[in-house]
Design a protein around this motif. Structure first.
Motif, PDB file in Angstrom:
ATOM      1  N   ALA A 107       0.833  -1.204   0.000  1.00 49.92           N
ATOM      2  CA  ALA A 107       0.000   0.000   0.000  1.00 49.92           C
ATOM      3  C   ALA A 107       0.862   1.246   0.000  1.00 49.92           C
ATOM      4  CB  ALA A 107      -0.905   0.001   1.231  1.00 49.92           C
ATOM      5  N   PHE A 108       0.246   2.359  -0.350  1.00 49.04           N
ATOM      6  CA  PHE A 108       0.927   3.651  -0.283  1.00 49.04           C
ATOM      7  C   PHE A 108       0.786   4.178   1.150  1.00 49.04           C
ATOM      8  CE2 PHE A 108       0.147   8.393  -1.001  1.00 49.04           C
ATOM      9  CZ  PHE A 108       1.470   8.709  -0.734  1.00 49.04           C
ATOM     10  N   GLY A 109       1.911   4.241   1.851  1.00 52.44           N
ATOM     11  CA  GLY A 109       1.895   4.626   3.262  1.00 52.44           C
ATOM     12  C   GLY A 109       1.243   5.972   3.520  1.00 52.44           C
ATOM     13  N   GLY A 110       1.404   6.884   2.598  1.00 57.24           N
ATOM     14  CA  GLY A 110       0.832   8.213   2.776  1.00 57.24           C
ATOM     15  C   GLY A 110      -0.674   8.192   2.940  1.00 57.24           C
ATOM     16  N   HIS A 111      -1.343   7.242   2.287  1.00 62.33           N
ATOM     17  CA  HIS A 111      -2.788   7.123   2.460  1.00 62.33           C
ATOM     18  C   HIS A 111      -3.152   6.924   3.925  1.00 62.33           C
ATOM     19  CE1 HIS A 111      -3.795   5.858  -1.981  1.00 62.33           C
ATOM     20  NE2 HIS A 111      -3.886   7.161  -1.797  1.00 62.33           N
ATOM     21  N   GLY A 126       3.603   7.593  -5.173  1.00 68.45           N
ATOM     22  CA  GLY A 126       3.536   8.510  -4.046  1.00 68.45           C
ATOM     23  C   GLY A 126       4.262   9.816  -4.314  1.00 68.45           C
ATOM     24  N   MET A 127       4.820   9.979  -5.514  1.00 68.37           N
ATOM     25  CA  MET A 127       5.511  11.234  -5.830  1.00 68.37           C
ATOM     26  C   MET A 127       4.497  12.307  -6.206  1.00 68.37           C
ATOM     27  SD  MET A 127       9.045  10.238  -7.758  1.00 68.37           S
ATOM     28  CE  MET A 127       9.370  11.977  -8.116  1.00 68.37           C
ATOM     29  N   PRO A 128       4.742  13.532  -5.749  1.00 64.42           N
ATOM     30  CA  PRO A 128       3.739  14.579  -5.938  1.00 64.42           C
ATOM     31  C   PRO A 128       3.580  15.005  -7.391  1.00 64.42           C
ATOM     32  CG  PRO A 128       5.789  15.518  -5.115  1.00 64.42           C
ATOM     33  CD  PRO A 128       5.954  14.016  -5.073  1.00 64.42           C
TER      34      PRO A 128
END
Lengths: 307, 307, 307, 307, 307, 307
Positions: A107-111, A126-128
């Motif tokens: 998963a994408f940790g930022g979520h 996950g890159m902006p």
């Protein structure tokens, strides 16, 4: 200036399960180089920057009006991501549940760490999203060529994300955007053709598989949505009609029957309800024990109404 | 969904000269960490992502409605940059003029090489705005605290750019945004106060110099614009009124007289005309010899009208 | 100037298993926007840059002294990551074991390819910490407001990472930092209150769940560590005492009993032992066959001692 | 853990004029790939991550102790930047002066817009220092080889910035760091030689021009500072002595006479006073009208003292 | 100028299965700081930028010629990634197969969404290779020291990726590059030694495990490939022979017997066949239904031949 | 694999003066999104990744062969930058000259601090080229459409940099690349036309000003260089001839007379001499006092020759 309407372009079904991997992949279509942040901001800045606007109103209006529609597209892609992350939950999560402990490894940790299981303007790494994705050269033909390429690049990536997920919410969003992206690609093709005489629409679709092959898109085509360019403004941008008109090709219609003439609709679509997101106490969203703020909001609202 | 109105929030004067250094500095207020891209996208994603929206409608509506206003702010900052880069030129630049040869050493090259002397979503270094500037934690109090901080950080940077330029277009834009940013900071302060009981508005203004000290802002205050929160939607977000109401403090009014009660205005402002940008042949914008595309645009438009 | 003490702020238990996913998530708290690299560097640069330092010594000393403590925080977060990656191994890994072949799919590759299974100044995406996370505006109130926000943002993310892992080493580190971060948030709240009269501490804790709910934090509170600000300097920064003093609120004390007065401790904490990391031959750390360098080190040491 | 001492490694003269271009160039030495943020963080993370530390104490202590010294180096480079930006100003700038209006075209905008004319952890482009500059491979020989290269790369860039400025504050800082960097390069050379038998010190200096050619460095060499490795810890890292000892080569001594034996000094240097930075009202640092906060600070301090 | 030969440096076996995790890890060796993009571009820019080239031809030729070889190395690493992603597939994938649905959670999404299951110039995080990895200081000794370090850092990371995968295609590529990287490291060591007298080659190998321990490398050493520097130019760079000559050390030969003298080969290696990649209809590569473009290509080719 | 030829595609005149601002602007054409690093790497990765290569050889050969030519283009743009930075200097700069002190305020600091006044793979902001600029979708039509857009975007930026400088070396490079870029744009147009039937070449030139208007380009057209596609390989890529053939349109020929048929030349161009760069002692390139390394190089070379 901009106005906002509290509706999604189209309603999305709830995701039948929590699906963080689909959410991660769909992020590419929001914050990636070919995501909706890019289409939105490319056309928006081109509209801000256009030189000689008064003399090229049909082109100005087309780009500006499509830019306005793209605002709804970052919204619906975000809504799809939120559906994937939220799943069928409708009740506030219990405080002592620890759902965060079940995050899949990929998963994408930022979520989870940053965003309480909602969307962010980032890509599938996950890159902006970055402003360097904006192309606004000021040369009308080059900007239109860019936009035509951008729409087709975006379509290709959407088709691939479609292949990567069975998620119902994601696929409904994708089906809708296949159709709307198809409208935009054709609109830019027609604009380029009017300026250069080159029949760009003959190149479509890229890749060479029609939208009607995808049930989630086909349903919208059966309602004629691929023939319609909406006007996203109380009063402006009517000059789009001078580009978006005439008969569509048989290839574009894909044998579906129905309308054969392109139509400029003098209003936005009626749209659908926003996705509802249950609170999650263990993510502290909107708070760990939000009852108090629910009550405050209630009182504020009541007081304001009684005035 | 979003609609677009072909008006600026407020009309800007033409810049009396071409001023690429002012343009470069103003870019910080567009694409920097505290630029309008950040306020726009922070509030927009918070609005997309809010959990328990139905139960906290006043807060949801406030953030969403301010987000919609911020769309007009990226537009007006871009317009100010474009004015600085364009100066008083109203006629198409001659093909054999080589204005690009007079670029000052410290100018932002992208304005000339990439963007035909118009704005880009980058900061004063030329570095792109990035989605990592978006904070959307899902915790309502933390998000509001962030927004309060963001508005004050943005104000501080705007005040400094004001000090760095005498450019009339830039300063008019700044004066207007000092006032509107002040409204937003106060709105978030009031929201936080209602939730926590902490009197955040007592901290304002940050820095401790009032807007009325700046003539370009004072004129808008004299028209009461600092007392008004506009509604940027055909029908939605009326719940803002439950937060934006009551008497303003004497400090906020800054001894200007006039209205003393905060007012929720049921429409967007009437706004001003967009900045007109002359074509520049030597930058190939909208083209090297654009007469042909002017004519095509004209014909398209005529044909459409005659239908 | 800076001095270093070969001790961790508090001793960590060994991680009972190799846990690369916990290690990846904890990286957010080291190299993310709200990680300890950010608290460390924000306060450090604010201390370097403060204007009128002599006239605002209590505030200067507070920020500078907290900056010094944050150095120990990047150390302890790194130690927790290293514990997660290392697990209970205490002996040098055999040369012919191929532990790298068992890396879970979602691990952060850099931990294995670049860093021999140790920490890096990156976030949970693997993206590097960046100097753009540093806010140093020079305006004292704005910097303190930023720091107050930063501490609360950092707390929120730490609480979420706590939810995402059961790892003992990670949770012990988190418990300690919940408490120390709470001290810092309160210290900045008190500084802001003294300058503006706004009672910021009433907003705490954010999110609204007290530290005492977490056993790993509660143990430190029972020892009174939440009441103590340490002095991290041989002789300087004593002026912190003029801000960090007085009675703590009942909310802050969380019904734990014990001390009720904030205390400025005239020394750093005694701390705990550093995490020991076994060599890993198959990662070539400190070398493939390190016996030779062990022997060299031994001889050097012996020779130096005999002098 | 870390302690802080309120002293610079060496005192800097005031810059005789405001010199934003020197400030911009010196930023490379702070936040660039070869800047002091890089030396600081490379050695710091290597010290956190070292495997088999107990068995290779001399190498561990050397890297860790140099890391501690580098903390003072980010401080002194920041101080030099601040001197360049501040010039000889010692009084608070008047509120109605608009010094920001005189910024040279090629200045780094962030110095003015973000940081109130002080240093930021960015390079000469304004791009932020990033954690990707940290190399921590876990392989002792490779890490030492990296460090040796890093010190020489850093020296080369410092020598070039020296060529680019006549600024007295910048050159004093550079002279000191030529000497201290020379100590570090030699220390890593000796560590590598002890491990591999390769006589790395024969490669020094890189580039092939000795420090004694620069008067600002020569004065420190005449005081023997190039022969001394300081111990930056109350009690730890004494094992450095097992590497930093013996006679220096004639090349290293550069015919200066004085000490010929390398010396491990059991304390940090006494250092010099911090740079004083006057407030600037028009940059709102520490505030627009800071008298109030000066008074508050004063009262706090008095109250604390009287207790 | 550059020429291209349609051959790989050495032929790779097909990967026996689709292995996206190996592909992701191998990306580090392509687009990471120590990947082949870095060796290629470092040496290429050093060759473009060398001052006094005519007077230092042996060093110029060495760096330039190795740069040319590195072009083949980005090719072979890409080929290995493509093999991992492609597996044993040789037939066009069916249109209605949905292979994208089986992507493992930890895969790099860009491989599927952007690149149709092929390589990109990014690292194992998916972050792009960047020009900031290029070091070209103009100082010959420093550049060579950098290159020596770079080769050893690259070797260390390759050895670790070797540990992380059993994939046959990846390991064959790695074995070959262990040997070629060994040649480059020795060549830079010899160049440095000739300039400084420091016996850098004594430091090799880093880490201290010889290539002959890896069967995939040993086979190439048995063919003497570690003794050979190829000339990658029709007519130039013959001056390399003045550095690459003489007897290799016993350590370098690793007891393998065979040649003992370094050899400068006056041609590139004969190389091996390119990796064949089957089309994937569901990824639209080269198209959804590519029969038409196959036919067009065929006709074009036939027509051209018949001319 | 790749070979290298020690020749530039075409010889450049020396720059009559040191011109760091031109050098900075030209960097956009090397390391910017539309710079030669981008054309080189886009086509190179597309060639590595093409699926079904054997069945679409004409397209594969076209892209691969153009990729090989682009290698020479990063070389010639770098050479132009180096000429601008070097000016007419042919002798080694004296050690006690301090040329670095005369750097104009708006120069790119990296040219001086990092690269000894030579080129770097960065854009005009100093931001590095990044692998995210590479588009390699695997869909042949989309990749070709991208390439067509990329060539036209690159042309537009080159035309603007031409407007921004009078520098002879820069303009000669630009004139040559206008012509070669024109060949590539037409080649991709023809490839697209063969696949889709869309007459893309009718859109050219973008912007609508022909190359023959620029004397530096016209001279190459008069030699027929715009009609020629070179083959950059000892033996491969002959299939390009099946696309690059037939009569050119009158618009493409621009009334210049001469050849009217496109020609596939079975060799690379003969090219011109490389730019010679004098050493600069004060930048330590190739060293501070390089006599010693000149002598070493000389001896090595002599020894090798005598063998």
């Amino acid at each position: 200036m901009f106005l906002r309407i509290d509706r999604l372009p189209v309603e999305l079904p709830a995701s039948p399960e929590v699906d963080p991997i689909a959410a991660k992949n769909v992020q590419e279509l929001l914050g990636g180089r070919f995501g909706e942040m890019s289409t939105l901001m490319n056309y928006t800045y081109q509209s801000f920057n256009m030189r000689g606007r008064d003399k090229i109103k049909p082109f100005y209006s087309l780009i500006t009006n499509i830019a306005a529609e793209e605002g709804g597209h970052i919204e619906i892609v975000s809504a799809a991501i939120n559906s994937c992350l939220n799943g069928p939950r409708t009740e506030m999560e219990q405080k002592d549940s620890f759902p965060l402990d079940e995050v899949p490894d990929g998963a994408f940790g930022g979520h989870y760490i940053a965003a309480a299981q909602t969307a962010l303007p980032v890509d599938s790494r996950g890159m902006p999203w970055t402003g360097d994705y904006v192309f606004s050269s000021g040369n009308l033909i080059l900007d239109l060529l860019h936009n035509f390429f951008l729409e087709n690049g975006a379509r290709t990536q959407k088709l691939r994300v479609y292949q990567m997920t069975q998620n119902k919410a994601a696929r409904m969003m994708l089906g809708y955007l296949f159709v709307r992206g198809g409208v935009h690609a054709l609109a830019y093709a027609k604009a380029l053709e009017s300026l250069t005489g080159v029949d760009m629409k003959k190149m479509l679709p890229i890749p060479n598989i029609g939208n009607a092959n995808f049930p989630e898109a086909r349903q919208f085509m059966e309602r004629g949505i691929h023939m319609q360019l909406y006007r996203f403004s109380p009063n402006d941008y009517k000059e789009c009609a001078s580009i978006w008109n005439g008969a569509a090709t048989a290839e574009y219609i894909e044998g579906l029957g129905g309308k054969t003439e392109l139509e400029f609709v003098d209003a936005p679509p009626s749209g659908g309800n926003l996705v509802n997101l249950a609170g999650i106490a263990s993510s502290f969203a909107p708070n760990y024990a939000p009852e108090e703020i629910f009550e405050i909001a209630n009182k504020l609202y009541a007081k304001a109404k009684n005035k």
